[in-house]
Motif scaffolding. Structure first.
Motif: not given
Length: 579
Positions: A1-28
């Motif tokens: 699980x720990x080895x997979x976390x960096x990959x998940x974080x990279x995916x999450x970063x791409x989502x937040x940077x490219x999706x207004x909805x993801x950025x909105x959820x981060x703001x909430x």
């Protein structure tokens, strides 16, 4: 699980940077964190006050009955505790960065250590009774969560600034139970502009902060007043005069804080200023406890009870003195709520004096108090729409809101014309910064001569002949050559075209045709200073030298102005959310 976390974080970063909805959820999420910690910080400060001053649970310090002289010794004790706290964090000698400065100069980057120190100093100052508010600590923590979220998600500069503003706005929304006021606080005070791309995340964060505080059962800072009748044309004119009076008082208070702070630092260069400040607060608190803390209970008492004008005038004086002494002698905090409280007193006095002059009631006392509250807060804190929304959410009276907006705009205009700063930017100005709002000017600071210069420019000794210049730099090989003096330091700029001109004396030294010998740039000068230097000298190129006159590089006016235009266009596109 720990080895997979960096990959998940990279995916999450791409989502937040490219999706207004993801950025909105981060703001909430940031808004919810801001609301939660606003509740915790407020509870910590109030607990200190209850314990130290022996207050009953239903009272706050500014609404307490007269305090015993021995109890008032808590004030200088608070100065000692603050000194001990400052000593414990003595490693942090540089100026602490708040949310406004972070957004204006650092692209939204805030330090956890800086924020912890600011919050600690503010809670101790307010908890021991100093006449300061907690809103600075609230906004600092909310902005910090926005900055940390932006850093974790590797967000772009404009998105990071938006998230810092959203976090700060959520904290204010939680404190006052006013999401609209929190959102406008973010736009006007922390972001510095109404950006279309930021509307959704900022409003969502403010709503989240207010909802978290409400769900935790916390009673927000409710401005309790029964507004009077509808306001007509003559009333708007009268309230415009109230706005002007609040502007003048706000300027006076801000300048007084700066003067007291400067003079006390010169007379008492050591760390003992808060102790003396605490001692000076004792007689003010003895006159009335309303001079202490932010003034929440005092505001409620003075707006809802029949209070003589003489008492109101006395409280205005002691509260002004308390705030000036507290901030001028080293206690930490803000003037947000203090300015709201002072504004109600000014409005009360204004309506009373007008009524005494006219022989009958001219302005409703409740309306005047609310208008004065907003107008003085605008003068000190800034944000005319922030304060207008605060009154609207507190009263639901749209007629009154129009008068509040009119007075706030008068106050804001006069302060900008006569003074030019809010309290936060004024304190930055005293430190040597030139910002007047949280508008992003950090990119200007990064475009320095040292970064934009062309390294390794063509050079030649000033004692060389023009013939040597022609031989080493044929026509067309370069458009300018830096001339060096006998010690190798900068001596001017020579143009090969002049050396190749018909009639040029080939035996003459190069120094005879050089220009701009006294015009140089230092590597840390920013782009606005560089452009001003070009306008002043009237040349097309300038050498960049170090403190000893050694040549580091060369910048041209054409390149500098093109870079400025590119960055200005990029900032404009970021403002409107264009990628």
């Amino acid at each position: 699980m720990l080895k997979r976390f960096p990959a998940f974080l990279r995916w999450l970063r791409r989502q937040v940077r490219s999706s207004e909805l993801s950025f909105l959820l981060l703001a909430i999420g940031v808004g919810a964190a801001g609301g939660l910690f606003t509740v915790l910080v407020g509870a910590a400060a109030r607990t200190l006050q209850y314990v130290l001053f022996g207050l009953p649970p239903e009272l706050r310090l500014s609404g307490a009955p007269p305090l015993a002289p021995l109890t008032l010794l808590v004030l200088p004790l608070g100065g000692l505790v603050l000194i001990a706290f400052n000593w414990a964090v003595r490693a942090r000698r540089r100026a602490l960065v708040d949310a406004v400065e972070a957004n204006a100069l650092h692209g939204g980057r805030m330090s956890v250590a800086d924020s912890a120190v600011i919050v600690g100093q503010t809670v101790l100052s307010n908890g021991f009774g100093a006449s300061v508010g907690l809103e600075a600590a609230y906004a600092q923590l909310g902005g910090l969560f926005g900055s940390l979220g932006a850093r974790l998600m590797s967000l772009r500069r404009p998105d990071a600034r938006t998230l810092v503003g959203a976090g700060a706005g959520s904290a204010i929304a939680a404190a006052f139970g006013a999401p609209l006021a929190g959102a406008f606080y973010a736009f006007e005070i922390v972001i510095g502009a109404y950006t279309p791309s930021a509307i959704a995340p900022v409003v969502a964060a403010s709503l989240a902060g207010a909802q978290v505080a409400q769900r935790l059962g916390v009673v927000p800072y409710v401005v309790s007043a029964v507004p009077g009748p509808a306001i007509h044309t003559a009333g708007y004119l009268a309230y415009g005069g109230l706005g002007a009076a609040c502007a003048l008082l706000g300027i006076l208070v801000m300048r007084a804080v700066a003067v007291v702070e400067t003079q006390t630092r010169r007379v008492m260069p050591g760390p003992w200023r808060p102790v003396l400040g605490g001692l000076l607060l004792v007689p003010l608190a003895y006159v009335s406890p309303q001079a202490l803390s932010a003034g929440h209970s005092a505001l409620h008492i003075d707006m809802t009870e029949a209070v003589p004008l003489g008492f109101i005038a006395m409280i205005l004086l002691v509260k002004c003195a308390g705030s000036i002494v507290s901030l001028g002698f080293g206690f930490r905090g803000g003037l947000f709520f203090a300015s709201l409280f002072l504004g109600t007193l000014v409005g009360h006095l204004y309506a009373g004096v007008l009524g005494a002059i006219a022989g009958h009631s001219v302005l409703n006392m409740g309306n005047a108090s609310l208008v004065g509250m907003a107008a003085l807060a605008v003068a000190v804190v800034g944000g005319p729409f922030t304060m207008t929304m605060l009154v609207l959410e507190a009263t639901g009276n749209f007629s009154l809101t129009g008068a509040v907006l009119a007075a706030s705009l008068v106050s804001s205009t006069l302060v900008r014309e006569l003074f030019g700063y809010s309290f936060s930017t004024w304190r930055l100005h005293l430190r040597g910064e030139t910002i007047t709002s949280a508008r992003d000017v950090g990119w200007i600071k990064t475009l320095t001569a040292g970064r934009m210069m062309r390294r390794g420019p063509a050079t030649i000794e000033g004692t060389a002949t023009i013939a040597e210049l022609r031989r080493r730099y044929p026509l067309g090989s370069t458009s300018r050559v830096l001339v060096l003096g006998p010690t190798g330091r900068y001596a001017g700029i020579a143009t090969p075209a002049v050396a190749f001109a018909e009639g040029a004396d080939e035996t003459a030294p190069v120094s005879s045709i050089c220009h701009a010998a006294d015009a140089t740039l230092l590597p840390d000068q920013d782009i606005t200073q560089i452009m001003a230097r070009f306008d002043e000298i009237g040349t097309d190129e300038l050498a960049v030298v170090d403190a000893d006159g050694e040549v580091l590089g060369l910048v041209t006016e054409t390149y500098v102005r093109r870079r400025y235009a590119e960055e200005l266009d990029k900032a404009q596109r970021d403002l409107f959310g264009e990628r």
